[in-house]
Motif scaffolding. Structure first.
Motif, PDB file in Angstrom:
ATOM      1  N   UNK A   1      68.959  10.991  32.772  1.00 49.43           N
ATOM      2  CA  UNK A   1      68.625  11.890  33.881  1.00 49.43           C
ATOM      3  C   UNK A   1      69.324  11.505  35.173  1.00 49.43           C
ATOM      4  N   UNK A   2      69.618  10.216  35.351  1.00 50.07           N
ATOM      5  CA  UNK A   2      70.265   9.767  36.585  1.00 50.07           C
ATOM      6  C   UNK A   2      71.777   9.963  36.544  1.00 50.07           C
ATOM      7  N   UNK A   3      72.420   9.394  35.521  1.00 47.95           N
ATOM      8  CA  UNK A   3      73.883   9.347  35.508  1.00 47.95           C
ATOM      9  C   UNK A   3      74.507   9.836  34.211  1.00 47.95           C
ATOM     10  N   UNK A   4      73.703  10.031  33.155  1.00 45.92           N
ATOM     11  CA  UNK A   4      74.233  10.396  31.829  1.00 45.92           C
ATOM     12  C   UNK A   4      75.225   9.361  31.312  1.00 45.92           C
ATOM     13  N   UNK A   5      75.071   8.122  31.732  1.00 49.25           N
ATOM     14  CA  UNK A   5      75.960   7.056  31.286  1.00 49.25           C
ATOM     15  C   UNK A   5      77.180   6.854  32.152  1.00 49.25           C
ATOM     16  N   UNK A   6      77.448   7.745  33.080  1.00 44.36           N
ATOM     17  CA  UNK A   6      78.616   7.638  33.965  1.00 44.36           C
ATOM     18  C   UNK A   6      78.260   6.949  35.260  1.00 44.36           C
ATOM     19  N   UNK A   7      79.183   6.951  36.196  1.00 45.59           N
ATOM     20  CA  UNK A   7      80.566   7.436  36.082  1.00 45.59           C
ATOM     21  C   UNK A   7      81.458   6.415  35.380  1.00 45.59           C
ATOM     22  N   UNK A   8      82.398   6.907  34.629  1.00 48.33           N
ATOM     23  CA  UNK A   8      83.357   6.071  33.895  1.00 48.33           C
ATOM     24  C   UNK A   8      82.639   5.073  32.990  1.00 48.33           C
ATOM     25  N   UNK A   9      81.553   5.516  32.344  1.00 51.21           N
ATOM     26  CA  UNK A   9      80.768   4.687  31.421  1.00 51.21           C
ATOM     27  C   UNK A   9      80.203   3.428  32.074  1.00 51.21           C
ATOM     28  N   UNK A  10      80.023   3.449  33.383  1.00 54.41           N
ATOM     29  CA  UNK A  10      79.552   2.242  34.084  1.00 54.41           C
ATOM     30  C   UNK A  10      78.057   2.016  33.898  1.00 54.41           C
ATOM     31  N   UNK A  11      77.334   3.004  33.421  1.00 52.55           N
ATOM     32  CA  UNK A  11      75.893   2.822  33.181  1.00 52.55           C
ATOM     33  C   UNK A  11      75.537   3.039  31.713  1.00 52.55           C
TER      34      UNK A  11
ATOM     35  N   UNK B   1      52.412   6.727  36.825  1.00 53.70           N
ATOM     36  CA  UNK B   1      51.769   7.887  36.223  1.00 53.70           C
ATOM     37  C   UNK B   1      52.719   9.072  36.077  1.00 53.70           C
ATOM     38  N   UNK B   2      53.737   9.133  36.928  1.00 54.60           N
ATOM     39  CA  UNK B   2      54.683  10.248  36.866  1.00 54.60           C
ATOM     40  C   UNK B   2      55.610  10.053  35.664  1.00 54.60           C
ATOM     41  N   UNK B   3      55.890  11.098  34.881  1.00 53.66           N
ATOM     42  CA  UNK B   3      56.845  10.959  33.768  1.00 53.66           C
ATOM     43  C   UNK B   3      58.197  10.444  34.247  1.00 53.66           C
ATOM     44  N   UNK B   4      58.828   9.626  33.405  1.00 58.19           N
ATOM     45  CA  UNK B   4      60.057   8.957  33.818  1.00 58.19           C
ATOM     46  C   UNK B   4      61.174   9.946  34.127  1.00 58.19           C
ATOM     47  N   UNK B   5      61.243  11.020  33.366  1.00 63.02           N
ATOM     48  CA  UNK B   5      62.290  12.011  33.619  1.00 63.02           C
ATOM     49  C   UNK B   5      62.088  12.651  34.992  1.00 63.02           C
ATOM     50  N   UNK B   6      60.852  12.945  35.328  1.00 64.02           N
ATOM     51  CA  UNK B   6      60.563  13.523  36.642  1.00 64.02           C
ATOM     52  C   UNK B   6      60.943  12.539  37.746  1.00 64.02           C
ATOM     53  N   UNK B   7      60.595  11.275  37.578  1.00 62.31           N
ATOM     54  CA  UNK B   7      60.965  10.271  38.573  1.00 62.31           C
ATOM     55  C   UNK B   7      62.479  10.179  38.723  1.00 62.31           C
ATOM     56  N   UNK B   8      63.199  10.222  37.585  1.00 59.97           N
ATOM     57  CA  UNK B   8      64.651  10.132  37.641  1.00 59.97           C
ATOM     58  C   UNK B   8      65.264  11.323  38.368  1.00 59.97           C
ATOM     59  N   UNK B   9      64.732  12.521  38.124  1.00 58.67           N
ATOM     60  CA  UNK B   9      65.262  13.706  38.800  1.00 58.67           C
ATOM     61  C   UNK B   9      65.017  13.634  40.303  1.00 58.67           C
ATOM     62  N   UNK B  10      63.824  13.170  40.696  1.00 53.85           N
ATOM     63  CA  UNK B  10      63.517  13.027  42.124  1.00 53.85           C
ATOM     64  C   UNK B  10      64.452  12.003  42.778  1.00 53.85           C
ATOM     65  N   UNK B  11      64.648  10.877  42.095  1.00 45.84           N
ATOM     66  CA  UNK B  11      65.523   9.853  42.659  1.00 45.84           C
ATOM     67  C   UNK B  11      66.982  10.307  42.675  1.00 45.84           C
ATOM     68  N   UNK B  12      67.366  11.155  41.749  1.00 46.15           N
ATOM     69  CA  UNK B  12      68.734  11.676  41.777  1.00 46.15           C
ATOM     70  C   UNK B  12      68.960  12.497  43.035  1.00 46.15           C
TER      71      UNK B  12
END
Length: 333
Positions: free
Chosen positions: A273-283, A150-161
């Motif tokens: 929201x978690x990594x922005x595709x980093x580090x070193x493009x690993x995500x 139920x929680x928006x994905x961006x909110x979940x990602x920020x909490x997990x970050x």
């Protein structure tokens, strides 16, 4: 004495019947009406379907066709002002396929999708089977487990970050308290070798409730008589699960996996929201590469190429999986 025998030909005019054209006309009209009925029904059906077809063509068909055309054009921000987008053939496709980032993103997308689907489905099915047994507070616990969905994905990602932060995150603090990690902690989001695994773990946590709810609903539709008969035959829990539960859940499993694949393979906001595709493009995944090419580098043509590849992969998976499942279902019948 007059003869009682009628004269020959005296009543022939009375017995002669004149064929009226009315029945023929009525039959023709009935036939015409009968012929028009299927046409009228067909037109009515199309009238009811027309709004949905128009919506699909406008909001799905046109963007898809436009995206395909754009992948063969030199489309830049200048195009929005001049309207000029010259065709450059396969230049965009060659540039994308020759870039190592696209190959890495394709590999990362495959790992992220497969890992997420396996984790979400396995844990979701286990929880669904667990909650199919009635016990006190089962409804309350199920409601609590729905919160990640139920929680928006961006909110979940920020909490997990925050949770996965190496220096001040709750996870490293808890693991260090029990002696499982060193004092400096695990670089969950800052290490190229761990960041993708962390993103998969977070996505599994988000997707478990969806799998659990759908599979739980499918389990409730299985007749209890089958389990009672299996118990009387001496079938154990694992054999009952493999011989009754899984075959009866096959249509539901198909829906869960197909929808899960569609939502996972194109995921963007969670990774940004978690990594922005980093580090070193690993995500970096196909979704993040599309975003990077289109909205950061403003190369809309190459961004359209990656988007088309993503759409093609999703369509191929859906068609192959549904056909395979339909064939297996037909054999089961």
């Amino acid at each position: 004495m007059p003869s009682s025998r009628p004269r020959q030909g005296s009543e022939e005019p009375a017995m002669t019947t004149v064929t009226s054209p009315a029945p023929a006309t009525g039959a023709a009209e009935a036939k015409s009406t009968t012929g028009r009925a299927p046409l009228r029904r067909g037109l009515l059906r199309w009238l009811f379907v027309a709004p949905a077809l128009a919506y699909m063509a406008l909001f799905f068909g046109y963007p898809l066709v436009r995206n395909v055309v754009m992948s063969f054009q030199h489309y830049t921000p200048k195009t929005y002002f001049t309207g000029e987008a010259p065709f450059n053939g396969l230049d965009n496709w060659r540039a994308v396929f020759a870039d190592e980032l696209f190959t890495d993103a394709l590999w990362h997308t495959a790992l992220f999708t497969v890992g997420s689907l396996l984790g979400q489905f396995t844990i979701g099915l286990a929880l669904a089977v667990f909650f199919s047994r009635r016990f006190r507070l089962a409804g309350f616990v199920r409601a609590v487990l729905l919160l990640p969905w139920l929680v928006p994905m961006v909110v979940s990602a920020v909490v997990w970050r925050r949770i996965l932060d190496q220096d001040h995150g709750m996870l490293n603090t808890a693991l260090h308290a029990v002696g499982l990690v060193p004092q400096d902690g695990v670089p969950w989001l800052s290490s190229p070798g761990v960041a993708l695994l962390s993103a998969i773990m977070v996505n599994i946590w988000i997707g478990i409730p969806f799998n659990m709810v759908i599979l739980y609903g499918g389990l409730q539709e299985i007749p209890r008589d089958l389990y009672e008969a299996a118990s009387l035959d001496g079938s154990g829990p694992w054999r009952t699960f493999r011989s009754i539960t899984l075959p009866m859940l096959r249509p539901v499993i198909t829906v869960v996996l197909v929808l899960g694949f569609m939502s996972t393979v194109k995921i963007l906001d969670l990774i940004l929201a978690l990594t922005s595709g980093g580090p070193a493009d690993s995500t970096q995944t196909l979704g993040t590469v599309t975003y990077q090419l289109s909205f950061l580098q403003l190369d809309f043509g190459q961004g359209a190429v990656v988007g088309n590849a993503l759409i093609l992969i999703s369509a191929v998976f859906a068609v192959l999986y549904l056909r395979a499942n339909r064939a297996d279902f037909g054999k089961g019948k």
